[in-house]
Design an enzyme around this catalytic site. Structure first.
Site, PDB file in Angstrom:
ATOM      1  N   GLU A 191     -43.011  -0.730   5.583  1.00  0.00           N
ATOM      2  CA  GLU A 191     -44.211  -1.556   5.403  1.00  0.00           C
ATOM      3  C   GLU A 191     -44.892  -1.294   4.057  1.00  0.00           C
ATOM      4  OE1 GLU A 191     -47.713  -0.692   7.913  1.00  0.00           O
ATOM      5  OE2 GLU A 191     -46.636   1.080   8.602  1.00  0.00           O
ATOM      6  N   LYS A 243     -17.312  10.152   4.135  1.00  0.00           N
ATOM      7  CA  LYS A 243     -18.537  10.698   3.537  1.00  0.00           C
ATOM      8  C   LYS A 243     -19.743  10.432   4.434  1.00  0.00           C
ATOM      9  CE  LYS A 243     -21.095   8.258   1.445  1.00  0.00           C
ATOM     10  NZ  LYS A 243     -20.983   7.752   0.097  1.00  0.00           N
ATOM     11  N   HIS A 245     -45.777  -2.277  11.624  1.00  0.00           N
ATOM     12  CA  HIS A 245     -46.410  -0.972  11.731  1.00  0.00           C
ATOM     13  C   HIS A 245     -46.069  -0.301  13.053  1.00  0.00           C
ATOM     14  CE1 HIS A 245     -49.380   2.015  10.670  1.00  0.00           C
ATOM     15  NE2 HIS A 245     -49.830   1.964  11.906  1.00  0.00           N
ATOM     16  N   GLU A 304       0.863  -1.184   0.000  1.00  0.00           N
ATOM     17  CA  GLU A 304       0.000   0.000   0.000  1.00  0.00           C
ATOM     18  C   GLU A 304       0.896   1.230   0.000  1.00  0.00           C
ATOM     19  OE1 GLU A 304      -3.267   0.800  -0.345  1.00  0.00           O
ATOM     20  OE2 GLU A 304      -2.552   2.864  -0.122  1.00  0.00           O
ATOM     21  N   GLU A 351     -24.301  13.537  -3.427  1.00  0.00           N
ATOM     22  CA  GLU A 351     -24.062  13.348  -1.993  1.00  0.00           C
ATOM     23  C   GLU A 351     -23.448  14.602  -1.364  1.00  0.00           C
ATOM     24  OE1 GLU A 351     -21.814   9.700  -1.680  1.00  0.00           O
ATOM     25  OE2 GLU A 351     -23.632   8.471  -1.797  1.00  0.00           O
ATOM     26  N   TYR A 368     -23.095  10.081  -8.187  1.00  0.00           N
ATOM     27  CA  TYR A 368     -23.086   9.771  -6.754  1.00  0.00           C
ATOM     28  C   TYR A 368     -22.435  10.893  -5.934  1.00  0.00           C
ATOM     29  CZ  TYR A 368     -23.954   4.722  -7.523  1.00  0.00           C
ATOM     30  OH  TYR A 368     -24.479   3.513  -7.849  1.00  0.00           O
ATOM     31  N   THR A 374      -9.566   3.803  -0.594  1.00  0.00           N
ATOM     32  CA  THR A 374     -10.469   4.942  -0.783  1.00  0.00           C
ATOM     33  C   THR A 374     -11.650   4.887   0.169  1.00  0.00           C
ATOM     34  OG1 THR A 374      -9.866   5.097  -3.107  1.00  0.00           O
ATOM     35  CG2 THR A 374     -11.944   6.110  -2.481  1.00  0.00           C
ATOM     36  N   CYS A 375     -12.283   3.728   0.305  1.00  0.00           N
ATOM     37  CA  CYS A 375     -13.507   3.648   1.116  1.00  0.00           C
ATOM     38  C   CYS A 375     -13.281   4.170   2.528  1.00  0.00           C
ATOM     39  CB  CYS A 375     -14.021   2.202   1.141  1.00  0.00           C
ATOM     40  SG  CYS A 375     -15.447   2.008   2.202  1.00  0.00           S
ATOM     41  N   TYR A 394      -7.099  -2.198  10.091  1.00  0.00           N
ATOM     42  CA  TYR A 394      -6.747  -2.873   8.831  1.00  0.00           C
ATOM     43  C   TYR A 394      -5.356  -3.491   8.925  1.00  0.00           C
ATOM     44  CZ  TYR A 394     -10.767  -1.939   5.967  1.00  0.00           C
ATOM     45  OH  TYR A 394     -12.028  -1.975   5.430  1.00  0.00           O
ATOM     46  N   CYS A 397     -16.394   6.199   1.303  1.00  0.00           N
ATOM     47  CA  CYS A 397     -17.598   5.826   2.065  1.00  0.00           C
ATOM     48  C   CYS A 397     -17.570   6.266   3.536  1.00  0.00           C
ATOM     49  CB  CYS A 397     -17.802   4.308   2.069  1.00  0.00           C
ATOM     50  SG  CYS A 397     -17.175   3.451   0.647  1.00  0.00           S
TER      51      CYS A 397
HETATM   52  P1  NDP Z   1     -20.421   9.380 -11.695  1.00  0.00           P
HETATM   53  O1  NDP Z   1     -19.978   8.610 -12.867  1.00  0.00           O
HETATM   54  O2  NDP Z   1     -21.450   8.816 -10.784  1.00  0.00           O
HETATM   55  O3  NDP Z   1     -20.950  10.810 -12.173  1.00  0.00           O
HETATM   56  C1  NDP Z   1     -20.142  11.638 -12.962  1.00  0.00           C
HETATM   57  C2  NDP Z   1     -20.844  12.956 -13.209  1.00  0.00           C
HETATM   58  O4  NDP Z   1     -19.955  13.805 -13.941  1.00  0.00           O
HETATM   59  C3  NDP Z   1     -22.098  12.802 -14.056  1.00  0.00           C
HETATM   60  O5  NDP Z   1     -23.064  13.726 -13.641  1.00  0.00           O
HETATM   61  C4  NDP Z   1     -21.576  13.129 -15.452  1.00  0.00           C
HETATM   62  O6  NDP Z   1     -22.551  13.634 -16.314  1.00  0.00           O
HETATM   63  C5  NDP Z   1     -20.595  14.248 -15.127  1.00  0.00           C
HETATM   64  N1  NDP Z   1     -19.621  14.426 -16.198  1.00  0.00           N
HETATM   65  C6  NDP Z   1     -18.756  13.518 -16.684  1.00  0.00           C
HETATM   66  N2  NDP Z   1     -18.026  14.060 -17.678  1.00  0.00           N
HETATM   67  C7  NDP Z   1     -18.470  15.330 -17.833  1.00  0.00           C
HETATM   68  C8  NDP Z   1     -18.127  16.382 -18.712  1.00  0.00           C
HETATM   69  N3  NDP Z   1     -17.177  16.240 -19.626  1.00  0.00           N
HETATM   70  N4  NDP Z   1     -18.796  17.560 -18.602  1.00  0.00           N
HETATM   71  C9  NDP Z   1     -19.767  17.712 -17.671  1.00  0.00           C
HETATM   72  N5  NDP Z   1     -20.132  16.749 -16.804  1.00  0.00           N
HETATM   73  C10 NDP Z   1     -19.491  15.566 -16.886  1.00  0.00           C
HETATM   74  O7  NDP Z   1     -19.077   9.738 -10.928  1.00  0.00           O
HETATM   75  P2  NDP Z   1     -18.801  10.276  -9.450  1.00  0.00           P
HETATM   76  O8  NDP Z   1     -17.569  11.072  -9.578  1.00  0.00           O
HETATM   77  O9  NDP Z   1     -20.005  10.918  -8.859  1.00  0.00           O
HETATM   78  O10 NDP Z   1     -18.527   8.940  -8.640  1.00  0.00           O
HETATM   79  C11 NDP Z   1     -17.503   8.054  -9.089  1.00  0.00           C
HETATM   80  C12 NDP Z   1     -17.821   6.644  -8.723  1.00  0.00           C
HETATM   81  O11 NDP Z   1     -17.660   6.480  -7.337  1.00  0.00           O
HETATM   82  C13 NDP Z   1     -19.255   6.217  -9.016  1.00  0.00           C
HETATM   83  O12 NDP Z   1     -19.353   5.623 -10.266  1.00  0.00           O
HETATM   84  C14 NDP Z   1     -19.554   5.239  -7.937  1.00  0.00           C
HETATM   85  O13 NDP Z   1     -19.297   3.958  -8.425  1.00  0.00           O
HETATM   86  C15 NDP Z   1     -18.580   5.548  -6.829  1.00  0.00           C
HETATM   87  N6  NDP Z   1     -19.260   6.124  -5.668  1.00  0.00           N
HETATM   88  C16 NDP Z   1     -20.235   5.401  -5.049  1.00  0.00           C
HETATM   89  C17 NDP Z   1     -20.895   5.917  -3.959  1.00  0.00           C
HETATM   90  C18 NDP Z   1     -21.959   5.129  -3.299  1.00  0.00           C
HETATM   91  O14 NDP Z   1     -22.040   3.923  -3.529  1.00  0.00           O
HETATM   92  N7  NDP Z   1     -22.824   5.749  -2.501  1.00  0.00           N
HETATM   93  C19 NDP Z   1     -20.575   7.239  -3.430  1.00  0.00           C
HETATM   94  C20 NDP Z   1     -19.559   7.912  -4.172  1.00  0.00           C
HETATM   95  C21 NDP Z   1     -18.934   7.355  -5.237  1.00  0.00           C
HETATM   96  P3  NDP Z   1     -23.390  12.681 -17.291  1.00  0.00           P
HETATM   97  O15 NDP Z   1     -24.343  11.937 -16.438  1.00  0.00           O
HETATM   98  O16 NDP Z   1     -24.014  13.638 -18.225  1.00  0.00           O
HETATM   99  O17 NDP Z   1     -22.380  11.779 -17.945  1.00  0.00           O
END
Ligand code: NDP
Length: 463
Positions: free
Chosen positions: A448, A49, A443, A33, A189, A185, A40-41, A98, A46
């Protein structure tokens, strides 16, 4: 040179699980590492966050408390600094857990940057976490790439003036005026978190609705809730450049329509890319596509001794899927009768202020293959009645009309991730709507509603 059965590069969720299960099955295992034990998590995802979500929620609970008879007033400010210190203490505790978990399993730990020398040799050298680490070489029969992913910044002028989720967790002060780019996401968030802590948040995204890829009705409902939480949305917009204002005092975000917004911080939440820098993949000939390692759910790459799990192979990109991939790979290599998972009905959550939980297919996905009965319900949860807090819960079931099997369950509202985790068992077990109906309601609860929705809201024919 040390000779091992398995060497894992990256001690995040997937890598740690893979190393631990391999060691439990008698393998001689090493793990490297370079930055954060737990990945990251635990360090930049996670865990911090979710602690921030709790912090933002607590403010709203204080606001609501007088409606339940408590003589309290919401404090004027949120103490960002003391919260961050508490969060960092918790993460330090988890880092320790860990490390000791890996050591107890008899795994050899290497702190430093690892790179491939050939298909069986790894070199570990100094890294940010261990600048004075000696250069060491290790040989292993199998190597697992589990280095995860890292945030992407848009390629626009001034992009370096923005921050990503990585930096947000360590800002010295909470920015008062925030522009978030992206409504996936992370964008959704952090919009909820920062607004809950008192920041003025503007959310910029290029679609008409936030959260592309989720069920259309869920996205429309979320859009209304984002407004209710005081976040200003700018759908259908794309940023073209960022400009410095006053030598680091503020940032100006300029959009494609020429409008500009001056804020204290611009957060780019525009996706993540595989963390492959310095891994030496080219020298070994590992096949890549669009910046990610090409590997199946069994982790196999084109090089027989090299495997890849989690975000580096860009399929599910979630902590629990990386864990499952790591676990399955370790069993496949050292205990072939071991545990497997179903990835078909993946539960997902977006921890917005009114959180989202989903499992299985969206209506749009399901309608491509099935005739559907759609059940939806929207209502104000009991907890919001006395404080007169606006914002309805949405619950939705997507049911195959022919078999009556529940193909998808969707919820936006308090406790949605907790409720959907349990319903995910029913969807994974391919239970029917009739079986949900046979379940007695608990309830009074919000959950429910999932066993009391009787009449379909509408029928949707296969597209
Ligand atoms: P996402 O892929 O979820 O969202 C990316 C966002 O950026 C979208 O709104 C996308 O728009 C926009 N975007 C991408 N390229 C451009 C561009 N050139 N111009 C303008 N807008 C753009 O990525 P995140 O960064 O939010 O999260 C990354 C990953 O992390 C997720 O895929 C998820 O797997 C993981 N994650 C999971 C969480 C959870 O489980 N609760 C919490 C946080 C992260 P468009 O939709 O138009 O492409």
């Amino acid at each position: 040179m040390q000779e091992l059965d398995l060497f894992v590069i990256g001690a995040g969720s997937g890598g740690v699980r893979c190393a631990r299960i391999a060691a439990q099955n008698g393998a001689r295992v090493g793990i490297a590492e370079r930055r954060h034990w737990g990945g990251t998590c635990v360090n930049l995802g996670c865990v911090p966050k979710k602690l921030m979500v709790y912090a933002a929620e607590t403010g709203r609970m204080i606001e609501d408390a007088p409606a339940f008879g408590w003589d309290v007033q919401r404090p004027e400010t949120f103490d960002w600094y003391s919260f961050l210190a508490a969060k960092d203490r918790e993460i330090e505790r988890l880092n320790g857990i860990y490390i000791s978990m890996l050591e107890k399993a008899g795994i050899t730990l290497y702190t430093g940057d690892a790179r491939l020398i050939d298909a069986h040799t790894i070199e570990i050298g100094p890294s940010v976490l261990a600048p004075d680490a000696p250069v060491q070489r290790v040989r292993a029969k199998k190597i697992v790439l589990a280095t995860g992913s890292t945030p992407i910044r848009l390629d626009i002028p001034g992009a370096e003036l923005a921050i990503t989720s990585d930096e947000l967790f360590h800002l010295p002060e909470r920015p008062q005026r925030v522009a978030i780019i992206g409504s996936g996401y992370i964008g959704v968030e952090f919009a909820g978190i920062l607004a809950g802590m008192g920041s003025q948040v503007d959310l910029f995204y290029r679609q008409t609705l936030p959260l592309r890829g989720f069920d259309g009705e869920v996205r429309a409902h979320l859009k209304e809730l984002i407004d209710l939480y005081g976040i200003t949305q700018h759908p259908g917009t794309s940023p073209v450049r960022l400009e410095d204002v006053g030598g680091g005092k503020a940032v100006r975000l300029v959009l494609d329509d020429g409008t500009a917004y001056e804020v204290d911080a611009v957060i780019m939440a525009t996706g993540r890319r595989a963390a492959i820098d310095k891994l030496g993949l080219d020298s070994v000939g590992v096949v890549m596509e669009k910046g990610h390692v090409v590997a199946g759910i069994d982790g196999r790459t084109n090089i027989p001794s090299i495997y890849a799990i989690g975000d580096i192979r860009d399929e599910y990109n979630l902590t629990p899927t990386a864990i499952a991939e790591g676990h399955m790979l370790a069993e496949q290599l050292f205990n072939p009768q071991g545990r497997t998972w179903s990835f078909e009905t993946l539960p997902k959550a977006v921890f917005f202020s009114s959180p989202i939980g989903v499992v299985g297919l969206s209506e749009e996905e399901a309608a491509q293959k099935h005739d559907l009965a759609i059940y939806t319900s929207t209502f104000t949860p009991m907890r919001q009645i006395l404080p007169k807090r606006a914002g309805k819960v949405l619950m939705k079931l997507v049911v195959d009309r022919q078999s009556d099997i529940v193909l998808g369950a969707h919820m936006v509202g308090p406790d949605a991730p907790e409720i959907i985790q349990m319903l995910a068992i029913a969807v994974t077990a391919k239970l029917t709507k009739k079986q949900l109906d046979q379940t007695i309601a608990l309830h009074p609860s919000t959950a429910e509603e999932f066993v009391t929705m009787r009449t379909p809201t509408r029928m949707v024919d296969k597209q």
